[in-house]
Design an enzyme around this catalytic site. Structure first.
Site, PDB file in Angstrom:
ATOM      1  NE  ARG A 100      11.990   1.751 108.425  1.00 43.55           N
ATOM      2  CZ  ARG A 100      11.215   0.707 108.707  1.00 43.55           C
ATOM      3  NH1 ARG A 100      11.762  -0.449 109.058  1.00 43.55           N
ATOM      4  NH2 ARG A 100       9.897   0.806 108.648  1.00 43.55           N
ATOM      5  NE  ARG A 147      17.711  -2.451 111.751  1.00 47.34           N
ATOM      6  CZ  ARG A 147      16.910  -2.308 110.720  1.00 47.34           C
ATOM      7  NH1 ARG A 147      15.693  -1.832 110.873  1.00 47.34           N
ATOM      8  NH2 ARG A 147      17.308  -2.659 109.503  1.00 47.34           N
ATOM      9  CG  HIS A 176      13.009  -5.839 112.835  1.00 49.48           C
ATOM     10  ND1 HIS A 176      12.708  -5.243 111.620  1.00 49.48           N
ATOM     11  CD2 HIS A 176      13.326  -4.824 113.680  1.00 49.48           C
ATOM     12  CE1 HIS A 176      12.861  -3.933 111.724  1.00 49.48           C
ATOM     13  NE2 HIS A 176      13.239  -3.651 112.959  1.00 49.48           N
ATOM     14  CG  ASP A 178       8.746  -8.620 112.429  1.00 53.10           C
ATOM     15  OD1 ASP A 178       9.921  -8.658 111.999  1.00 53.10           O
ATOM     16  OD2 ASP A 178       7.932  -7.730 112.091  1.00 53.10           O
ATOM     17  CB  CYS A 270       7.601  -6.417 107.667  1.00 53.04           C
ATOM     18  SG  CYS A 270       8.840  -7.533 108.246  1.00 53.04           S
TER      19      CYS A 270
HETATM   20  N1  ARG Z   1      14.074  -2.345 105.071  1.00 50.63           N
HETATM   21  C1  ARG Z   1      13.410  -2.357 106.331  1.00 50.63           C
HETATM   22  C2  ARG Z   1      14.423  -2.161 107.453  1.00 50.63           C
HETATM   23  O1  ARG Z   1      15.501  -2.698 107.353  1.00 50.63           O
HETATM   24  C3  ARG Z   1      12.644  -3.629 106.527  1.00 50.63           C
HETATM   25  C4  ARG Z   1      11.807  -3.623 107.764  1.00 50.63           C
HETATM   26  C5  ARG Z   1      11.099  -4.923 107.993  1.00 50.63           C
HETATM   27  N2  ARG Z   1      10.210  -4.838 109.063  1.00 50.63           N
HETATM   28  C6  ARG Z   1      10.035  -5.738 110.039  1.00 50.63           C
HETATM   29  N3  ARG Z   1       9.103  -5.555 110.907  1.00 50.63           N
HETATM   30  N4  ARG Z   1      10.844  -6.780 110.152  1.00 50.63           N
HETATM   31  O2  ARG Z   1      14.185  -1.487 108.431  1.00 50.63           O
END
Ligand code: ARG
Length: 287
Positions: A100, A147, A176, A178, A270
């Site tokens: 990412r 994360r 996350h 959120d 998201c």
């Molecule tokens: N596939 C993405 C990841 O794992 C999903 C991100 C979702 N975003 C969020 N704000 N929860 O990073």
């Protein structure tokens, strides 16, 4: 002839959200328990679901800004992870996973071109923006472990001069903040207790007077990952109990389908980044 004067909108200026069309969305790697590369995703359905979200927030009075999609970055669609917006500042994410990290220059360039002052975090810290850092009232609630890391949040709090409450996330499905906590007013939030440890739960209960608690079953359908526009909470279908609780708290709900994005571990929230400031988001939606 005198021009009639309009009374000011009590909600303040229109909410602004950043979204990125899902042209290159897909499940191309696995960085959370929801992702399964063998499952794949349907581009046409993803496009329809994303478009329905866009239309819903616009109908509720929000303005949507678009980030240009980019090939090879299937998660760019999750703009909540672009960074954290605070007034005119944009603090870009420092992604945990290499897959990412290529998104950051695009998000930063977008912010710079749209008049934000970009404030990069020091090297060696992880911070995934509004995915993990959410204002409820004047306090920044900050999720860490999977994360973002605590040092990133502390640095952000000091730089912005705001108080930060770090909350450890304990369930990898809710990696996350959120995905398990959603401020809906300065004194109100949706949350799933099972995603936090006992200490985190007590912090949330002490700090947020009005809480809409989500069951394990409804949390697993991503119902905490909601977008608040005015007094309406846009969220994934499949959370009738939460909808009833929110109704009793004075909010309307707008359930939509996000199945394609849930395959990637994301849903309504998201897919958006509040540009008029997360702190304003909570403030303006107060019933
Ligand atoms: N596939 C993405 C990841 O794992 C999903 C991100 C979702 N975003 C969020 N704000 N929860 O990073």
């Amino acid at each position: 002839m005198a021009t009639p004067t309009m009374p000011p909108d009590p909600r303040g200026p229109r909410p602004r959200l950043l979204m990125c069309p899902p042209d290159h969305f897909g499940i191309e790697y696995e960085i959370n328990p929801w992702m399964d590369v063998t499952q794949g995703s349907d581009a046409a359905i993803a496009r329809r679901q994303w478009q329905a979200l866009r239309e819903a927030v616009v109908a509720l009075g929000a303005e949507v800004e678009l980030l240009e999609p980019a090939a090879g970055l299937p998660d760019l669609v999750f703009t909540a992870n672009a960074g954290l917006v605070f007034r005119g500042l944009f603090l870009p994410s420092r992604f945990r996973f290499g897959v990412r990290q290529g998104e950051s220059p695009l998000f930063e360039r977008w912010a710079r071109e749209h008049g934000f002052e970009v404030v990069p975090l020091p090297e060696g810290m992880y911070f995934e923006g509004a995915g993990d850092a959410l204002f409820c009232g004047e306090t920044l609630f900050a999720g860490y472990r999977f994360r973002s890391d605590v040092r990133g949040h502390q640095w952000v709090g000091e730089r912005l001069g705001v108080s930060v409450l770090p909350l450890e996330l304990v369930d990898p499905r809710f990696y996350h903040l959120d995905t398990c906590f959603c401020p809906i007013a300065p004194d109100a939030a949706i949350y799933y207790p099972g995603a936090f440890d006992e200490y985190g739960r007590s912090v949330i209960r002490d700090q947020v007077p009005r809480l809409a608690e989500v069951s394990a079953e409804e949390a697993a359908s991503f119902s905490c990952n909601a977008v608040v526009v005015g007094r309406t909470v846009v969220l994934n279908r499949g959370a009738p109990k939460l909808a009833a609780t929110l109704g009793a708290m004075g909010f309307d709900t707008r359930p939509l389908e996000f199945s394609e994005f849930i395959k990637s571990g994301g849903s309504a929230k998201c897919l958006t980044l509040r540009l008029d400031g997360e702190e304003a988001a909570a403030w303006k939606s107060s019933p």
